[in-house]
Design a protein around this motif. Structure first.
Motif: not given
Length: 314
Positions: A204, A206, A209-210, A212-213, A223, A228, A254, A256
């Motif tokens: 995903e 960075a 990153d919804d 991931f969270q 989100q 990105t 994640l 970048t």
């Protein structure tokens, strides 16, 4: 929740055969050396409409009743789902109504028109997309086919991993990108059924990153203000897909934007194939976490190749 069974996914695969390519698996010795593992790329950038989305859209259209089909299909999308649904409708000989934000890329609008879809433009925000879509559905009686948080679409996307695991069953890890989660949810479900010992890991951005969270919080964190280069992964995670991710995904890593661009460039230079930024995210995440994958056999779904060649980031 009653998610599709393995026999449902196999039936979906049979159902959409005339709509899709069985995409190849490609490897690169040079990339393997850089990554320190064996990577098997499932090339959905070679799929019809240039992305895995062709699978879910075709499955959803083919599962509609004749009465529903006669009135057509509708959706709101600025990207690959728009083109995928327009094409599936065209192949099925039914109308499609696609609500697109006014700032959608011209290449995506051209694709929808080329497949015979009727574009209805709206202001570039979610509320405008939803209210415009409601008006279209009220006017036409068309069936709304959401881009990812919809069982028939998830079932269709799950056929990609089905092919991957049939052609390359000896994997240790399967990777896919995550935006709305349709591809990841379907991939995790298929992998769980066929080879539950294989790890499923998402990549995903960075800057968006919804997933991931949400994965780490145990509940959906919407989100907000994504930023990105991976424009196909800007959307919020779907509820159905979050359930699948919680149940069957092992991790979300994640990457970048500079890492995504570097991975994208690597695939262009070493494999000589066209991919979009979102597609490079799993490889970028892998390269950012090499120790996690050292010596493993990794299947990566290359999700799509619809990139504006005038705006390449390198």
């Amino acid at each position: 929740m009653n998610f599709p069974s393995l026999s449902d996914i196999r039936a979906a695969h049979a159902r959409i055969q005339s709509f899709i390519h069985r995409t190849p698996i490609m490897t690169s010795t040079a990339i393997n050396e850089i990554a320190g593992c064996e990577i098997y790329f499932k090339c959905e950038n070679f799929q019809k409409v240039g992305a895995f989305k062709a699978r879910g859209a075709a499955n959803a259209v083919m599962k509609m009743s004749p009465e529903e089909r006669a009135k057509g299909v509708a959706t709101h999308s600025s990207g690959n789902h728009a083109a995928a649904l327009a094409r599936a409708a065209s192949v099925a000989g039914i109308p499609s109504y696609i609500v697109m934000p006014s700032n959608a890329p011209e290449i995506k609008k051209k694709a929808v028109k080329g497949y015979g879809g009727e574009i209805i433009e709206c202001e570039p925000n979610l509320k405008a997309r939803e209210t415009t879509l409601e008006a279209v559905v009220a006017r036409t009686g068309a069936t709304f086919i959401p881009p990812y948080d919809y069982m028939d679409v998830i079932e269709g996307q799950a056929t990609c991993a089905l092919e991957l695991l049939e052609d390359q069953p000896d994997l240790d890890i399967v990777m896919a990108p995550v935006g709305g989660g349709g591809l990841l949810g379907g991939t995790a479900l298929t992998t769980h059924y066929i080879h539950p010992e294989i790890e499923v890991i998402a990549g995903e951005p960075a800057g968006a990153d919804d997933a991931f969270q949400s994965f780490h919080a145990g509940h959906i964190i919407p989100q907000t203000g994504p930023n990105t280069i991976a424009d196909g992964l800007l959307t919020s995670l779907g509820k159905l897909n979050f359930e699948l991710i919680q149940a069957y995904v092992d991790d979300i890593l994640l990457a970048t934007d500079p890492q995504i661009i570097e991975a994208m460039r690597l695939i262009y230079e070493r494999m000589k194939i066209v991919i979009e930024p979102s597609c490079a995210v799993p490889l970028a995440a892998l390269l950012a976490n090499k120790e996690r994958f050292a010596g493993k056999k990794v299947g990566i779904i290359l999700s799509g190749g619809n990139v504006d060649l005038g705006k390449l980031p390198f």
